[in-house]
Design a protein around this motif. Sequence first.
Motif, PDB file in Angstrom:
ATOM      1  N   ASN A 152       9.374  -4.018  -2.451  1.00  0.00           N
ATOM      2  CA  ASN A 152      10.215  -3.946  -1.482  1.00  0.00           C
ATOM      3  C   ASN A 152      11.545  -3.302  -2.438  1.00  0.00           C
ATOM      4  O   ASN A 152      12.104  -3.799  -3.331  1.00  0.00           O
TER       5      ASN A 152
ATOM      6  N   ASN B 212       9.687  -4.935   7.739  1.00  0.00           N
ATOM      7  CA  ASN B 212       8.820  -5.057   6.102  1.00  0.00           C
ATOM      8  C   ASN B 212       7.503  -5.508   7.192  1.00  0.00           C
ATOM      9  O   ASN B 212       6.967  -5.691   8.134  1.00  0.00           O
TER      10      ASN B 212
ATOM     11  N   GLY C 112       6.772  -4.652   1.573  1.00  0.00           N
ATOM     12  CA  GLY C 112       5.920  -5.463   2.408  1.00  0.00           C
ATOM     13  C   GLY C 112       4.795  -5.849   1.537  1.00  0.00           C
ATOM     14  O   GLY C 112       4.723  -5.814   0.305  1.00  0.00           O
ATOM     15  N   GLY C 113       3.746  -6.311   1.504  1.00  0.00           N
ATOM     16  CA  GLY C 113       1.871  -7.231   1.246  1.00  0.00           C
ATOM     17  C   GLY C 113       1.379  -6.144   0.728  1.00  0.00           C
ATOM     18  O   GLY C 113       0.037  -7.437   0.605  1.00  0.00           O
ATOM     19  N   ASN C 114       0.734  -5.171   1.450  1.00  0.00           N
ATOM     20  CA  ASN C 114      -0.201  -4.203   0.868  1.00  0.00           C
ATOM     21  C   ASN C 114       0.165  -2.724   0.751  1.00  0.00           C
ATOM     22  O   ASN C 114      -0.567  -1.857   1.374  1.00  0.00           O
TER      23      ASN C 114
ATOM     24  N   GLY D  80       2.849 -11.891  -1.156  1.00  0.00           N
ATOM     25  CA  GLY D  80       1.710 -10.993  -1.547  1.00  0.00           C
ATOM     26  C   GLY D  80       0.532 -11.444  -2.133  1.00  0.00           C
ATOM     27  O   GLY D  80       0.670 -12.798  -3.133  1.00  0.00           O
TER      28      GLY D  80
ATOM     29  N   GLY E 279       4.231  -7.003   5.836  1.00  0.00           N
ATOM     30  CA  GLY E 279       4.157  -8.386   5.731  1.00  0.00           C
ATOM     31  C   GLY E 279       3.323  -9.303   7.312  1.00  0.00           C
ATOM     32  O   GLY E 279       4.073  -9.283   8.289  1.00  0.00           O
TER      33      GLY E 279
ATOM     34  N   TYR F 143       5.106  -7.903  11.867  1.00  0.00           N
ATOM     35  CA  TYR F 143       3.376  -8.943  12.246  1.00  0.00           C
ATOM     36  C   TYR F 143       4.872  -8.982  13.813  1.00  0.00           C
ATOM     37  O   TYR F 143       5.391  -9.636  13.658  1.00  0.00           O
TER      38      TYR F 143
ATOM     39  N   SER G  26       2.669  -6.041  -3.731  1.00  0.00           N
ATOM     40  CA  SER G  26       4.239  -6.702  -2.915  1.00  0.00           C
ATOM     41  C   SER G  26       5.415  -5.482  -3.232  1.00  0.00           C
ATOM     42  O   SER G  26       5.432  -5.039  -4.264  1.00  0.00           O
TER      43      SER G  26
ATOM     44  N   THR H 207       1.989 -12.241   6.545  1.00  0.00           N
ATOM     45  CA  THR H 207       2.290 -13.891   6.140  1.00  0.00           C
ATOM     46  C   THR H 207       3.667 -13.366   4.953  1.00  0.00           C
ATOM     47  O   THR H 207       4.090 -12.078   4.791  1.00  0.00           O
ATOM     48  N   GLY H 208       4.545 -14.570   4.821  1.00  0.00           N
ATOM     49  CA  GLY H 208       5.860 -14.528   4.023  1.00  0.00           C
ATOM     50  C   GLY H 208       7.447 -14.525   4.660  1.00  0.00           C
ATOM     51  O   GLY H 208       7.830 -13.942   3.969  1.00  0.00           O
ATOM     52  N   TYR H 209       7.418 -15.129   5.426  1.00  0.00           N
ATOM     53  CA  TYR H 209       8.733 -14.688   6.095  1.00  0.00           C
ATOM     54  C   TYR H 209       9.724 -15.196   5.792  1.00  0.00           C
ATOM     55  O   TYR H 209      10.783 -14.836   5.781  1.00  0.00           O
TER      56      TYR H 209
END
Length: 381
Positions: free
Chosen positions: A288, A31, A269-271, A337, A33, A55, A286, A35-37
């Motif tokens: 998945n 993933n 991911g969020g991007n 996200g 992202g 990250y 976002s 943030t947002g774990y």
Amino acid sequence: MQARLLLEDGTLFKGLGFGAEGQSAGEVVFNTGITGYQEVLSDPSYCGQIVTMTYPLIGNYGITRDDFESISPSIQGFVVRRHEPVPSNWRAEYTLDRLLKEYGIIGISEIDTRMLTRILRHHGTMKGILTTGSERIEELQERLGATPLMRDQVARTSTKSIFSSPGEKERIVLVDFGAKSGILRELTKRGCDVVVVPQDTTAEEIRRLKPDGIQLSNGPGDPKDVPHAVTMIKELLGEYPIFGICLGHQLFALACGADTSKLKFGHRGGNHPVKELETNRCYITSQNHGYTVLEESVKGTKLAVTHINNNDRTIEGLKHTEYPAFSVQYHPEAAPGPYDSSYLFDQFLEMIRQHKRNHPQKPRQAQLAESLRGELQYAQK
């Protein structure tokens, strides 16, 4: 505590363990992202998977009750570059390490997550096994080879009984294939009367609930592993407005005659940039998922492509050309996200209102009385 991650191609990573002790196998994914774990950990769509965060610093803002996307995490393992054991955040209630210990999830840190991600991007997702024990490599390889990937994730993560979140506006039946809490939040904050039903609910059982619209949730795994859901959607298509998200999008496509296949390493991911074809506008989304709707399979169906992925041109949105029904591959509820696409819930509700204008129904009071009878019959079942 020492920990190891062995991939099915023989690649071995050695690092430090955190969270639970033991051994766990699953599909290794990544993933992207930042943030947002916590939302990633508690997303039911990761059921059966060992999740790698690209990250490098994870755990730095701790864990808080408000950020959970399900009652309990469903992942098989958690892989990070650096695990921060002491969070610094006024919202933090406890640590990532404590969360993993509480739910029996093995974590591994201090490994080269960049190398691991490059392997998965080049070769595709693959099985892996995490251990904090001292087993020989040969033993781990034998165990990994004998462990099949999960095929019943939807049944594992879906609610087992019906429940409701009362509201005064449109009644939405949310079919839970492993739904994130964010979908329910988006519907309830718009005043919807939401009834959440299990993944194996039949079309007739849904009709008894007298919905104004049907929301098909996200969920884990291969959409072809839940054929009963495809049958249910086929029966209700055209009868009620339908909005599908992620796995719900894939099931909607299958119900309309399209086909799906597995992506090499998926979108997580969020991007992720998604282009809306009607407006030519790009949204950052976002995502998945490990499966996609095949573009060539849409031809000859009554589906039209509405969104595409700007990275790999895969299908990200569909709509039915005759009936009030549409779907998106990404997550408009975000969490984690951007919320760029939350307008899709408003679009869904407007579709419902338009459908009701075109198909006048009984007074709402009579509908509610019938709905209550339907709920009681279903609950008694």
